[in-house]
Design an enzyme around this catalytic site. Structure first.
Site, PDB file in Angstrom:
ATOM      1  N   ASP A 109      -6.985   2.699   6.838  1.00 42.92           N
ATOM      2  CA  ASP A 109      -7.743   3.617   5.978  1.00 42.92           C
ATOM      3  C   ASP A 109      -9.264   3.508   6.137  1.00 42.92           C
ATOM      4  O   ASP A 109      -9.949   4.536   6.101  1.00 42.92           O
ATOM      5  CB  ASP A 109      -7.361   3.411   4.497  1.00 42.92           C
ATOM      6  CG  ASP A 109      -6.021   4.045   4.160  1.00 42.92           C
ATOM      7  OD1 ASP A 109      -5.510   4.842   4.968  1.00 42.92           O
ATOM      8  OD2 ASP A 109      -5.479   3.734   3.084  1.00 42.92           O
TER       9      ASP A 109
ATOM     10  N   ASP B 109       8.447   5.248   8.319  1.00 43.18           N
ATOM     11  CA  ASP B 109       7.700   4.589   9.369  1.00 43.18           C
ATOM     12  C   ASP B 109       6.483   5.461   9.658  1.00 43.18           C
ATOM     13  O   ASP B 109       6.608   6.677   9.760  1.00 43.18           O
ATOM     14  CB  ASP B 109       8.557   4.421  10.629  1.00 43.18           C
ATOM     15  CG  ASP B 109       8.065   3.236  11.434  1.00 43.18           C
ATOM     16  OD1 ASP B 109       8.087   2.106  10.904  1.00 43.18           O
ATOM     17  OD2 ASP B 109       7.619   3.423  12.585  1.00 43.18           O
ATOM     18  N   SER B 110       5.323   4.843   9.733  1.00 42.22           N
ATOM     19  CA  SER B 110       4.084   5.588   9.956  1.00 42.22           C
ATOM     20  C   SER B 110       3.331   5.004  11.131  1.00 42.22           C
ATOM     21  O   SER B 110       3.510   3.834  11.478  1.00 42.22           O
ATOM     22  CB  SER B 110       3.180   5.517   8.720  1.00 42.22           C
ATOM     23  OG  SER B 110       3.804   6.115   7.623  1.00 42.22           O
TER      24      SER B 110
ATOM     25  N   GLY C 180       0.830  -1.213   0.000  1.00 37.87           N
ATOM     26  CA  GLY C 180       0.000   0.000   0.000  1.00 37.87           C
ATOM     27  C   GLY C 180       0.858   1.253   0.000  1.00 37.87           C
ATOM     28  O   GLY C 180       0.597   2.211  -0.731  1.00 37.87           O
ATOM     29  N   LYS C 181       1.900   1.250   0.823  1.00 38.01           N
ATOM     30  CA  LYS C 181       2.813   2.399   0.872  1.00 38.01           C
ATOM     31  C   LYS C 181       3.499   2.592  -0.478  1.00 38.01           C
ATOM     32  O   LYS C 181       3.644   3.710  -0.962  1.00 38.01           O
ATOM     33  CB  LYS C 181       3.929   2.142   1.896  1.00 38.01           C
ATOM     34  CG  LYS C 181       3.532   2.244   3.331  1.00 38.01           C
ATOM     35  CD  LYS C 181       4.815   2.069   4.161  1.00 38.01           C
ATOM     36  CE  LYS C 181       4.578   2.135   5.628  1.00 38.01           C
ATOM     37  NZ  LYS C 181       5.834   2.015   6.389  1.00 38.01           N
TER      38      LYS C 181
END
Ligand code: ITT
Length: 197
Positions: free
Chosen positions: A153, A77-78, A12-13
């Protein structure tokens, strides 16, 4: 077209970075060695930037081991930070998503639903390391909504959105325009432009 290597195991990233950079003339490619995504060890810490810096340190060693040290490398990094649950899931976002999922987060919340996402993106330019931070404020939805996107999301509604859609109910370009990752990566892009990359 210039190439940016992205060391991530998260599809996804990668897709979001490609959507954002491709119209700007950058080809974002997943960093692989012999067709495999290298294993990266994330340190136990409560700080996303520290985690991202540990990832880039390992990534740069891998580039060097391949004789590719002059190439650029991106890691990030999230984390999702929920006000009613201080520092949670935060740096543990990946583990919490795997264990209790979005449904589990919804079960933990009452009326107070404000939250934000943070991204710490770190770029190895081929010579030095640069850090870019992006933040997106919003709230946690009452229920799971939408089929697009990834991770949290379907339960995150950004404040910039006046019709209450979650990130998973938006096209990727619309998410990127206001998201934590979009903000961090646009700052990274501006840096690349200003520095003649
Ligand atoms: P890396 O290989 O890049 O480390 P990861 O999936 O381990 O990928 P993180 O630790 O940075 O990534 O992400 C923490 C979790 O937060 C992970 O489960 C993601 O799916 C989720 N997440 C990150 N960015 C998100 C976004 O924009 N929208 C929804 N969920 C997101």
């Amino acid at each position: 077209m210039a190439t940016l290597n992205f060391l991530t195991g998260n599809a996804g990233k990668l897709a979001e970075a490609q959507t954002l950079f491709s119209p700007l003339g950058w080809d974002v490619q997943r960093f692989e060695i012999e067709g495999e995504i290298p294993e990266i060890i994330e340190p136990q810490t409560d700080n996303l930037t520290t985690v991202a810096l540990a990832k880039i340190a390992q990534g740069v060693e891998l580039l060097a081991s391949q004789g590719r040290l002059q190439e650029s490398l991106l890691v990030e990094d999230s984390g999702l930070f929920i006000d009613a649950l201080p520092e949670f899931p935060g740096v543990y976002s990946a583990h919490v998503l795997q264990s209790i999922g979005c449904e589990g987060i919804l079960r933990l919340l009452d009326d107070e639903r404000s939250a934000h996402f943070l991204t710490a993106a770190v770029l190895w330019t081929g010579e030095a390391v640069e850090v870019f931070i992006g933040r997106c404020d919003g709230k946690i939805a009452m229920k799971i909504r939408g089929d697009d996107g990834f991770g949290y999301d379907p339960i995150f509604i950004p404040d910039s959105n006046d019709d209450d859609r979650t990130f998973a109910e938006m096209p990727q370009e619309e998410k990127s325009a206001c998201s934590h990752r979009g903000r961090a990566l646009r700052a990274l892009y501006d840096f690349l432009n200003e520095n003649g990359a």
